[in-house]
Write an enzyme that holds these catalytic residues in place. Sequence first.
Site, PDB file in Angstrom:
ATOM      1  N   SER A 327       0.800  -1.226   0.000  1.00 48.64           N
ATOM      2  CA  SER A 327       0.000   0.000   0.000  1.00 48.64           C
ATOM      3  C   SER A 327       0.832   1.275   0.000  1.00 48.64           C
ATOM      4  CB  SER A 327      -0.941  -0.001   1.205  1.00 48.64           C
ATOM      5  OG  SER A 327      -1.915  -1.019   1.062  1.00 48.64           O
ATOM      6  N   HIS A 370     -15.149  -0.762   3.246  1.00 47.54           N
ATOM      7  CA  HIS A 370     -14.996   0.568   3.844  1.00 47.54           C
ATOM      8  C   HIS A 370     -16.159   1.499   3.541  1.00 47.54           C
ATOM      9  CE1 HIS A 370     -10.703  -0.746   3.892  1.00 47.54           C
ATOM     10  NE2 HIS A 370     -10.628   0.042   4.938  1.00 47.54           N
ATOM     11  N   CYS A 383      -7.814   1.718   1.782  1.00 46.99           N
ATOM     12  CA  CYS A 383      -8.820   0.910   1.090  1.00 46.99           C
ATOM     13  C   CYS A 383      -8.250   0.405  -0.234  1.00 46.99           C
ATOM     14  CB  CYS A 383     -10.079   1.748   0.852  1.00 46.99           C
ATOM     15  SG  CYS A 383     -11.292   0.941  -0.212  1.00 46.99           S
TER      16      CYS A 383
END
Length: 647
Positions: A327, A370, A383
Amino acid sequence: MRRPPRDTAESQRRITRRGLVVGGLQLGVMGALALRMRYMQLEQADQFRLLADENRINIQLIPPTRGRIFDREGRIIAENVPSYRITMIREQARDVDEVIARLARLVELDPGELEKARRELKELRGDTPVTVADRVTWEDISRVAVNAPALPGVHPEVGLSRRYPLRDDHAHVVGYVGPVSDRDLDRIDAPEQLLRLPRFQIGKIGLEAQRENLLRGSAGTRRVEVNAAGRVMRELDRQEGQPGSDIQLTLDNELQTYANARLDGESAAVVMIDCETGDILACASSPSYDPNLFVRGISVADYRALLDDPYRPLPNKAVQGIYPPGSTFKMVTALAALEAGDVSLQDTVYCPGHLEISGRRFHCWKRGGHGNMDLHLSLRESCDVYYYELALRTGIENISAMAERLGLGVQFDLPMTSVAKGLAPTREWKVANRGEPWVVGDSANASIGQGFVLASPLQLAVMTARLATSRSVTPRLVKSIDGVEQPSGHGEPMGLNENLLREVRRAMYAVTNSNRGTAYRSRIIEDAFRLAGKTGTSQVRNISTGERATGVLSNDALPREQRDHALFVSFAPYDAPKYAVAVVVEHGGGGSTAAAPIARDITLQALYGEDPPLAAYPEADRPRIKAQQEKLRAARSRPTPEDSDRA
């Protein structure tokens, strides 16, 4: 026909002039020879008399002093220290075995060293000095000198050897030196005679190898008078060589030592970059090793222990290690889509916990989803579905181009061993390297830093510095050479939309400072030093459909080698970025729990220049931090090799 009297007179005059010129030249040559003979008979009579009496003149190489290596504050990293050794010259010793037997009665000779010396005495030229005993004491040197008449061809010597006083702290960056091997000579075109001196040391890896030509210097020579037994009678003249260049690095010794201590017990790497200059302030790979072991040849047992260590201490994970960035790559995807106009800051994507793409379900890390996510929320809470959607809209080419713009998939020109290029994949890359066409699922994986995307901690630190400054900051390792400052890595503006960059930075700030952020527990309390960052977790195994149905196994329930890598990138202070940091912990689990605290601690250490006050940490974390600081202080105050020698 008779020549006129006038022509005859002219011819005689010409002959006379030529005779005078030739005669003058003959007299000049004879005079020069006479002067040379007088000089040789009178001025050099002593020297030729020595030669006539079975003495001779030897020309010997003088090894140059290797250049030293310093940190940014002028503190030593690599130095040269005196080393006592005993050498032998075969043609002077004559009966080698007899001389070695006499020497063994005076000095303890290592069997392994002695066997190597015997081999070199047979293979090398007869006038080459061969080391018989290395690292001997001054008392050994004295005994050999006193018994010199009984030891023809044996010479006690004082040389210089490399030492790394901070031991493992700089091993992966600086590397080490070692004796020249046959393999080294084979790699060099027309190696100079200096390299053939037994036990002469050259750089093997790291900066020592990459800047060998600068650090080595050039050899000098000396002319010595030796007698028939090979004993040096006197030095006739000496021509000094050129010492190697001193190199000052951008690294900070204290910060580097702290980073190594903070990584202790992990298989991990950290890189810290100065956002203004691009200077690499810390570049640590854990576990490390003591480069002093390699200087004179590491033992088989010690080397085997390093090779067999599952945490892999030999590679420099900071620049050689390449990992899926997870991420931490999401800022790249976001900027690629925003710059291309494929999404706006206000656009939202609904996350139910997965996204169907071409009949395949791509999951978010949060199983229940989410809900509606915009750019800010998607970075804050990491997310995945939001970025899957962005990848479908903007495509892999835009994502790959933005990655390279930010420093990923770029091989930086640094004097370290095997600096990795990483990979920002494209359609053409997959066809050329995998023989398969690019599919939309590949773009989805790449959007969250998985799939084919690979980056080193160094590249992630550069990416973060560029995000923080809007400039193409370039990493710099060498600060100066012999006092001459090297070009800065400040960099020019990247030309990206500043409003978009500002929103990305604001979202990174929320990651660590919002109670919904994934790294909230690793925040900095001091307002002037607020941290902005991004967590990352990269999978090293495939999760089956069956496992997802029953519940994905936690990292704690898996063998170490199947656990996720933990990543974190950050910069601080948020309002005026000074330092950019990237941390990778191999098989560490989650970036928020394993990597973020390390980055926060190293950043605070740099900002304060010492152990930061406990008030800079969240209150709940202060008891643990206090114990940690005491432990790290003890680790950083360990004795140096010089201290051990004194003891």
